[in-house]
Design a protein around this motif. Structure first.
Motif, PDB file in Angstrom:
ATOM      1  N   ASN A 265       0.805  -1.226   0.000  1.00 34.16           N
ATOM      2  CA  ASN A 265       0.000   0.000   0.000  1.00 34.16           C
ATOM      3  C   ASN A 265       0.839   1.278   0.000  1.00 34.16           C
ATOM      4  O   ASN A 265       0.546   2.241   0.715  1.00 34.16           O
ATOM      5  N   GLU A 266       1.910   1.245  -0.788  1.00 33.49           N
ATOM      6  CA  GLU A 266       2.781   2.408  -0.994  1.00 33.49           C
ATOM      7  C   GLU A 266       3.378   2.934   0.316  1.00 33.49           C
ATOM      8  O   GLU A 266       3.615   4.132   0.464  1.00 33.49           O
ATOM      9  N   ALA A 267       3.628   2.044   1.252  1.00 30.43           N
ATOM     10  CA  ALA A 267       4.242   2.446   2.513  1.00 30.43           C
ATOM     11  C   ALA A 267       5.732   2.727   2.306  1.00 30.43           C
ATOM     12  O   ALA A 267       6.363   2.186   1.403  1.00 30.43           O
ATOM     13  N   GLU A 268       6.281   3.579   3.179  1.00 24.27           N
ATOM     14  CA  GLU A 268       7.709   3.890   3.122  1.00 24.27           C
ATOM     15  C   GLU A 268       8.500   2.775   3.803  1.00 24.27           C
ATOM     16  O   GLU A 268       8.181   2.357   4.911  1.00 24.27           O
ATOM     17  N   CYS A 269       9.532   2.306   3.138  1.00 23.50           N
ATOM     18  CA  CYS A 269      10.373   1.224   3.670  1.00 23.50           C
ATOM     19  C   CYS A 269      11.718   1.800   4.080  1.00 23.50           C
ATOM     20  O   CYS A 269      12.364   2.521   3.310  1.00 23.50           O
ATOM     21  N   ILE A 270      12.159   1.493   5.304  1.00 25.42           N
ATOM     22  CA  ILE A 270      13.476   1.923   5.765  1.00 25.42           C
ATOM     23  C   ILE A 270      14.201   0.716   6.360  1.00 25.42           C
ATOM     24  O   ILE A 270      13.584  -0.214   6.871  1.00 25.42           O
ATOM     25  N   GLN A 271      15.535   0.745   6.293  1.00 25.39           N
ATOM     26  CA  GLN A 271      16.353  -0.346   6.804  1.00 25.39           C
ATOM     27  C   GLN A 271      17.612   0.224   7.429  1.00 25.39           C
ATOM     28  O   GLN A 271      18.026   1.343   7.127  1.00 25.39           O
ATOM     29  N   ASP A 272      18.238  -0.557   8.343  1.00 25.67           N
ATOM     30  CA  ASP A 272      19.349  -0.035   9.122  1.00 25.67           C
ATOM     31  C   ASP A 272      20.697  -0.104   8.414  1.00 25.67           C
ATOM     32  O   ASP A 272      21.690   0.404   8.921  1.00 25.67           O
ATOM     33  N   HIS A 273      20.758  -0.758   7.265  1.00 23.82           N
ATOM     34  CA  HIS A 273      22.009  -0.829   6.509  1.00 23.82           C
ATOM     35  C   HIS A 273      21.672  -0.857   5.025  1.00 23.82           C
ATOM     36  O   HIS A 273      20.726  -1.543   4.617  1.00 23.82           O
ATOM     37  N   PRO A 274      22.431  -0.136   4.186  1.00 24.79           N
ATOM     38  CA  PRO A 274      22.049  -0.042   2.772  1.00 24.79           C
ATOM     39  C   PRO A 274      22.169  -1.344   1.991  1.00 24.79           C
ATOM     40  O   PRO A 274      21.421  -1.573   1.042  1.00 24.79           O
ATOM     41  N   THR A 275      23.116  -2.214   2.376  1.00 22.48           N
ATOM     42  CA  THR A 275      23.338  -3.442   1.599  1.00 22.48           C
ATOM     43  C   THR A 275      23.051  -4.724   2.369  1.00 22.48           C
ATOM     44  O   THR A 275      22.659  -5.731   1.770  1.00 22.48           O
ATOM     45  N   CYS A 276      23.260  -4.716   3.677  1.00 26.58           N
ATOM     46  CA  CYS A 276      23.052  -5.942   4.462  1.00 26.58           C
ATOM     47  C   CYS A 276      22.255  -5.612   5.723  1.00 26.58           C
ATOM     48  O   CYS A 276      22.787  -5.612   6.837  1.00 26.58           O
ATOM     49  N   PRO A 277      20.961  -5.324   5.591  1.00 30.35           N
ATOM     50  CA  PRO A 277      20.166  -4.897   6.750  1.00 30.35           C
ATOM     51  C   PRO A 277      19.811  -6.056   7.671  1.00 30.35           C
ATOM     52  O   PRO A 277      19.564  -7.173   7.221  1.00 30.35           O
ATOM     53  N   SER A 278      19.787  -5.761   8.960  1.00 32.01           N
ATOM     54  CA  SER A 278      19.291  -6.721   9.938  1.00 32.01           C
ATOM     55  C   SER A 278      17.871  -6.384  10.365  1.00 32.01           C
ATOM     56  O   SER A 278      17.169  -7.221  10.931  1.00 32.01           O
ATOM     57  N   THR A 279      17.442  -5.145  10.118  1.00 35.04           N
ATOM     58  CA  THR A 279      16.091  -4.696  10.459  1.00 35.04           C
ATOM     59  C   THR A 279      15.522  -3.910   9.296  1.00 35.04           C
ATOM     60  O   THR A 279      16.200  -3.057   8.722  1.00 35.04           O
ATOM     61  N   ARG A 280      14.295  -4.210   8.976  1.00 37.85           N
ATOM     62  CA  ARG A 280      13.588  -3.489   7.921  1.00 37.85           C
ATOM     63  C   ARG A 280      12.166  -3.238   8.402  1.00 37.85           C
ATOM     64  O   ARG A 280      11.486  -4.161   8.827  1.00 37.85           O
ATOM     65  N   ILE A 281      11.713  -1.972   8.383  1.00 38.90           N
ATOM     66  CA  ILE A 281      10.377  -1.639   8.870  1.00 38.90           C
ATOM     67  C   ILE A 281       9.624  -0.824   7.829  1.00 38.90           C
ATOM     68  O   ILE A 281      10.219  -0.156   6.972  1.00 38.90           O
ATOM     69  N   CYS A 282       8.298  -0.883   7.916  1.00 36.91           N
ATOM     70  CA  CYS A 282       7.426  -0.178   6.985  1.00 36.91           C
ATOM     71  C   CYS A 282       6.704   0.947   7.720  1.00 36.91           C
ATOM     72  O   CYS A 282       6.102   0.712   8.773  1.00 36.91           O
ATOM     73  N   ILE A 283       6.772   2.144   7.169  1.00 41.91           N
ATOM     74  CA  ILE A 283       6.074   3.302   7.723  1.00 41.91           C
ATOM     75  C   ILE A 283       4.763   3.442   6.965  1.00 41.91           C
ATOM     76  O   ILE A 283       4.737   3.804   5.782  1.00 41.91           O
ATOM     77  N   CYS A 284       3.661   3.164   7.650  1.00 37.01           N
ATOM     78  CA  CYS A 284       2.367   3.029   6.978  1.00 37.01           C
ATOM     79  C   CYS A 284       1.740   4.384   6.691  1.00 37.01           C
ATOM     80  O   CYS A 284       1.824   5.309   7.512  1.00 37.01           O
ATOM     81  N   PRO A 285       1.060   4.509   5.551  1.00 38.56           N
ATOM     82  CA  PRO A 285       0.246   5.702   5.317  1.00 38.56           C
ATOM     83  C   PRO A 285      -1.004   5.679   6.194  1.00 38.56           C
ATOM     84  O   PRO A 285      -1.283   4.699   6.884  1.00 38.56           O
ATOM     85  N   GLU A 286      -1.740   6.744   6.151  1.00 35.41           N
ATOM     86  CA  GLU A 286      -2.937   6.865   6.999  1.00 35.41           C
ATOM     87  C   GLU A 286      -3.934   5.751   6.701  1.00 35.41           C
ATOM     88  O   GLU A 286      -4.149   5.379   5.548  1.00 35.41           O
ATOM     89  N   CYS A 287      -4.499   5.204   7.765  1.00 33.33           N
ATOM     90  CA  CYS A 287      -5.538   4.165   7.707  1.00 33.33           C
ATOM     91  C   CYS A 287      -4.995   2.763   7.442  1.00 33.33           C
ATOM     92  O   CYS A 287      -5.769   1.823   7.296  1.00 33.33           O
ATOM     93  N   PHE A 288      -3.676   2.595   7.369  1.00 31.69           N
ATOM     94  CA  PHE A 288      -3.106   1.267   7.191  1.00 31.69           C
ATOM     95  C   PHE A 288      -2.225   0.928   8.389  1.00 31.69           C
ATOM     96  O   PHE A 288      -1.615   1.822   9.004  1.00 31.69           O
ATOM     97  N   PHE A 289      -2.152  -0.364   8.722  1.00 32.97           N
ATOM     98  CA  PHE A 289      -1.303  -0.796   9.825  1.00 32.97           C
ATOM     99  C   PHE A 289      -0.863  -2.227   9.566  1.00 32.97           C
ATOM    100  O   PHE A 289      -1.281  -2.875   8.605  1.00 32.97           O
ATOM    101  N   GLY A 290       0.003  -2.728  10.455  1.00 30.51           N
ATOM    102  CA  GLY A 290       0.582  -4.057  10.291  1.00 30.51           C
ATOM    103  C   GLY A 290       2.063  -3.962   9.983  1.00 30.51           C
ATOM    104  O   GLY A 290       2.577  -2.896   9.606  1.00 30.51           O
ATOM    105  N   ASN A 291       2.774  -5.068  10.134  1.00 33.69           N
ATOM    106  CA  ASN A 291       4.217  -5.072   9.893  1.00 33.69           C
ATOM    107  C   ASN A 291       4.571  -4.668   8.474  1.00 33.69           C
ATOM    108  O   ASN A 291       5.622  -4.072   8.225  1.00 33.69           O
ATOM    109  N   GLU A 292       3.678  -4.994   7.527  1.00 37.38           N
ATOM    110  CA  GLU A 292       3.911  -4.637   6.132  1.00 37.38           C
ATOM    111  C   GLU A 292       2.867  -3.635   5.630  1.00 37.38           C
ATOM    112  O   GLU A 292       2.747  -3.417   4.425  1.00 37.38           O
ATOM    113  N   CYS A 293       2.127  -3.032   6.569  1.00 40.24           N
ATOM    114  CA  CYS A 293       1.057  -2.084   6.224  1.00 40.24           C
ATOM    115  C   CYS A 293       0.000  -2.756   5.348  1.00 40.24           C
ATOM    116  O   CYS A 293      -0.567  -2.149   4.428  1.00 40.24           O
TER     117      CYS A 293
END
Length: 350
Positions: A265-293
């Protein structure tokens, strides 16, 4: 599309048991895969078997098991493929533990946000300091919900200083000489590391970097209540003697994921390392939720998970829970009792 031994689902066939192929016309021998596995189909004239954790091989006939109680602290043991040399098993550890057998306890840092607008996520910078080398920086990302006022970091590295980034502002959280395994603290506006552009005049700011750094000591000497400040290159602490102790710090890091496939749902994706991330989270737009929005909640309003999910304390009795949890529990019990009484009276009357 014609599905001979199956059912048509939009543009493909979902085959019945023991049949495969585009039109479900290929008969499958049930003994191709082991009895406790699942035959997915045939690709390039080869069967594809899906097997449980303790089975390996093309037909899931090779058994591999974990040693007894090999993973400590409620770790999950995954047996290894016996065809790979020097590979016996892998332990999947809970958040609080790490190590080959989950035998080591991670340090825990709980940070409460006071007087700060709740951000979508926070970034924790953990610095390991040494006289023999440059500071080592470990980055941790944590997602927050609308009503979450605290965040917990678990880290396996020994750290001496922590800074948290929230809403593009930096806050000094911890300075410690002897590392501790369990800490609770808070950040508030008074603990912000002020950008130098708010402390120096335009003449000094227009100087080259090596000329401007001379004035950093003056900032600590003039502003006795100044704890820390940052510029484009450095992060500086004001010592007890009101001198600036600075180190290189890249504060304008790009945490954006390179690929857009991880979030819905076009959520923003951010990660802690550009090439080998250990954590990746989704920043949800309005009205969406969940680990992957992936969930939509416009018709539902705010969910209980968003409102109270981070208020509950694990393994703590109700009397020691936060006041919001207690009030919610009391209201729920009152509504339940009123409904129960109403049902009993309705049965008696009718």
């Amino acid at each position: 599309m014609t599905c001979v031994n199956g059912r048509c689902v939009k543009y493909f066939c979902r085959c019945h048991s023991k049949w495969s192929g585009i039109h479900c016309t290929i008969s499958i021998n049930g003994q191709i895969c082991s009895i406790d596995s699942f035959h997915l189909g045939i690709t390039y004239n080869q069967s594809v078997c899906i097997f449980p954790l303790n089975k390996f091989g093309s037909r899931c006939l090779i058994t591999s098991t974990c040693p007894m109680n090999v993973c400590k602290n409620n770790g999950k043991c995954v047996p290894a493929d016996v065809s790979v040399s020097n590979n016996i098993y892998t332990c999947i550890c809970p958040d609080r533990y790490f190590g080959y057998n989950c035998q080591n306890l991670k340090a825990r840092l709980n940070v409460s946000l006071i007087g700060i607008d709740i951000p979508a996520y926070v970034v924790g910078y953990f610095f390991t300091l040494s006289n023999q080398s440059n500071p080592i920086t470990t980055i941790k990302l944590q997602k927050l919900t609308l009503f979450q006022h605290s965040v917990t970091f678990y880290i396996s590295m020994v750290y001496h200083m922590v800074m948290v980034q929230a809403n593009n502002k930096f806050y000094l959280v911890v300075i410690q000489q002897l590392p501790q395994i369990d800490l609770s603290t808070s950040i508030r506006p008074s603990r912000e590391c002020i950008p130098v552009k708010h402390l120096l005049n335009s003449t000094i700011l227009n100087m080259t970097q090596y000329r401007r750094i001379v004035f950093f000591h003056k900032l600590c000497h003039i502003n006795y209540d100044l704890t820390c400040f940052i510029d484009e290159v450095y992060f500086c602490l004001c010592t007890n003697e009101h001198h600036a102790n600075c180190m290189e710090f890249k504060h304008n890091r790009n945490f954006e994921c390179k690929l857009k496939k991880y979030c819905a749902n076009e959520a923003e994706c951010i990660q802690d390392h550009p090439t080998c991330p250990s954590t990746r989270i989704c920043i949800c737009p309005e009205c969406f939720f969940g680990n992957e929005c992936q969930f939509y909640a416009k018709a539902l309003g705010s969910t209980l998970d968003e409102i109270l999910g981070y208020e509950f304390k694990r393994n703590v009795i109700l009397s020691q829970q936060p006041i919001t949890v207690k009030v919610s529990a009391i209201i729920t019990m009152i509504i339940f009792l009123m409904g129960l009484i109403n049902c009993i009276l309705s049965i008696i009357n009718f």
